[in-house]
Design a protein around this motif. Structure first.
Motif, short mmCIF file in Angstrom:
data_model
loop_
_atom_site.label_atom_id
_atom_site.label_comp_id
_atom_site.label_asym_id
_atom_site.label_seq_id
_atom_site.Cartn_x
_atom_site.Cartn_y
_atom_site.Cartn_z
N TYR A 198 -6.02 -39.71 1.17
CA TYR A 198 -6.25 -39.01 0.06
C TYR A 198 -6.37 -40.09 -1.19
CZ TYR A 198 -5.23 -34.22 1.60
OH TYR A 198 -5.49 -33.11 2.20
N LYS A 199 -5.52 -41.14 -1.19
CA LYS A 199 -5.91 -42.35 -2.28
C LYS A 199 -7.02 -42.98 -2.19
CE LYS A 199 -0.85 -43.25 -2.04
NZ LYS A 199 0.38 -44.27 -1.61
N CYS A 200 -7.98 -42.78 -1.16
CA CYS A 200 -9.17 -43.28 -1.16
C CYS A 200 -10.19 -42.43 -2.04
CB CYS A 200 -9.92 -43.42 0.18
SG CYS A 200 -9.23 -44.66 1.25
N ILE A 201 -9.74 -41.23 -2.05
CA ILE A 201 -10.54 -40.00 -2.84
C ILE A 201 -10.00 -40.05 -4.42
CG2 ILE A 201 -10.87 -37.67 -3.01
CD1 ILE A 201 -10.58 -37.71 0.02
N SER A 202 -9.00 -40.30 -4.60
CA SER A 202 -8.23 -40.30 -5.69
C SER A 202 -6.79 -41.01 -6.08
CB SER A 202 -8.26 -39.10 -6.80
OG SER A 202 -7.53 -39.16 -7.90
N LYS A 203 -6.61 -41.80 -6.82
CA LYS A 203 -5.45 -42.67 -6.93
C LYS A 203 -4.51 -41.38 -7.45
CE LYS A 203 -6.75 -46.87 -6.67
NZ LYS A 203 -7.29 -47.04 -5.71
N ASN A 204 -5.05 -40.29 -7.93
CA ASN A 204 -3.86 -39.26 -8.16
C ASN A 204 -3.62 -38.19 -7.17
OD1 ASN A 204 -3.99 -40.50 -10.86
ND2 ASN A 204 -5.87 -39.20 -11.44
N CYS A 205 -3.94 -38.49 -6.13
CA CYS A 205 -3.71 -37.69 -5.02
C CYS A 205 -2.48 -37.53 -4.48
CB CYS A 205 -4.94 -37.76 -3.72
SG CYS A 205 -6.50 -37.21 -3.73
N LYS A 206 -1.79 -36.58 -4.34
CA LYS A 206 -0.71 -36.28 -3.93
C LYS A 206 -0.37 -35.95 -2.26
CE LYS A 206 1.19 -35.53 -8.52
NZ LYS A 206 0.02 -36.26 -9.11
N GLY A 207 -1.68 -35.58 -1.65
CA GLY A 207 -1.73 -35.10 -0.37
C GLY A 207 -1.34 -33.93 -0.19
N GLU A 208 -1.30 -32.94 -1.39
CA GLU A 208 -1.23 -31.57 -1.28
C GLU A 208 -2.64 -30.93 -1.39
OE1 GLU A 208 1.40 -30.91 -4.51
OE2 GLU A 208 3.11 -32.02 -3.34
N GLU A 209 -3.63 -31.64 -1.65
CA GLU A 209 -4.88 -31.09 -1.91
C GLU A 209 -5.44 -30.47 -0.61
OE1 GLU A 209 -3.73 -33.75 -5.05
OE2 GLU A 209 -3.92 -33.99 -2.81
N ASN A 210 -6.40 -29.56 -0.81
CA ASN A 210 -7.01 -28.64 0.29
C ASN A 210 -8.17 -29.56 0.73
OD1 ASN A 210 -5.23 -26.53 0.09
ND2 ASN A 210 -6.68 -25.96 -1.76
N ILE A 211 -8.08 -30.91 1.56
CA ILE A 211 -9.09 -31.65 1.94
C ILE A 211 -8.84 -31.75 3.67
CG2 ILE A 211 -10.34 -34.04 2.02
CD1 ILE A 211 -9.00 -34.53 -0.88
N ASP A 212 -9.89 -30.85 4.10
CA ASP A 212 -9.77 -31.14 5.67
C ASP A 212 -10.62 -32.43 6.06
OD1 ASP A 212 -8.40 -28.76 5.78
OD2 ASP A 212 -10.17 -27.51 5.66
N ALA A 213 -9.87 -33.31 6.76
CA ALA A 213 -10.59 -34.33 7.00
C ALA A 213 -11.41 -34.21 8.59
CB ALA A 213 -9.57 -35.54 6.97
N TYR A 214 -12.38 -34.80 8.66
CA TYR A 214 -13.13 -35.00 9.97
C TYR A 214 -13.44 -36.35 10.22
CZ TYR A 214 -14.19 -29.89 9.45
OH TYR A 214 -13.67 -28.51 9.55
N GLN A 215 -13.66 -36.59 11.53
CA GLN A 215 -14.22 -37.61 12.07
C GLN A 215 -15.43 -37.40 13.20
OE1 GLN A 215 -12.95 -40.02 15.37
NE2 GLN A 215 -13.94 -38.34 16.11
#
Length: 156
Positions: free
Chosen positions: A106-123
């Motif tokens: 999440y920190k790669c996306i924004s320094k303000n990310c707290k990990g509670e965002e609705n981002i589903d990661a894929y690989q």
């Protein structure tokens, strides 16, 4: 200008034109975009010279050439095809199975990310053992991390 006349009035029904991901928005549900071919965005690529960064110390020219060729090839498949064909190893990230923390992603996306965002990661696998880690938004796959040696996954 006449060369592009056939593109006049072109409609892109599944993607919202000029709509970029912003923190706080929900990422795509895979079922909604599975029929689309990947389009790749580089807005959030990690460039911190770390192990899972696109400018990692061990990466060379050949890696970047292979990466671009692979992304070009992969863009001819749908997300559903990537998911079904084993050679792509396309799947959602289970944070319990990787050495990368959710908060680091999440920190790669924004320094303000707290990990509670609705981002589903894929690989997915791009070549050899190399994997791309990112997320889907409006049918676009946002690249975030580059795992050149497939080292992010804990060995069981």
């Amino acid at each position: 200008m006449g060369r592009f006349k056939e593109f006049d009035g072109l409609q892109i029904p599944d993607r919202v034109q000029d709509k970029k991901f912003t923190l706080g928005e929900k990422t795509d549900d895979f079922q909604r975009v599975k029929h689309l071919n990947p389009v790749f965005a580089f807005d959030f690529i990690s460039l911190n010279r770390g192990d899972f960064c696109f400018d990692g110390k061990l990466l060379g020219r050949d890696d970047y050439v292979k990466l671009m060729k692979s992304l070009k090839s992969i863009s001819s498949y749908t997300y559903e095809m990537l998911d079904k064909e084993y050679r792509f190893h396309f799947h959602e990230i289970d944070w319990e199975d990787v050495t990368i923390s959710k908060s680091d992603f999440y920190k790669c996306i924004s320094k303000n990310c707290k990990g509670e965002e609705n981002i589903d990661a894929y690989q997915f696998k791009v070549y050899e053992e190399a994997r791309i880690i990112g997320f889907l938004y409006m049918g676009v796959f946002y690249l975030v991390m580059f795992d050149r040696g497939h080292n992010a996954y804990k060995r069981k």
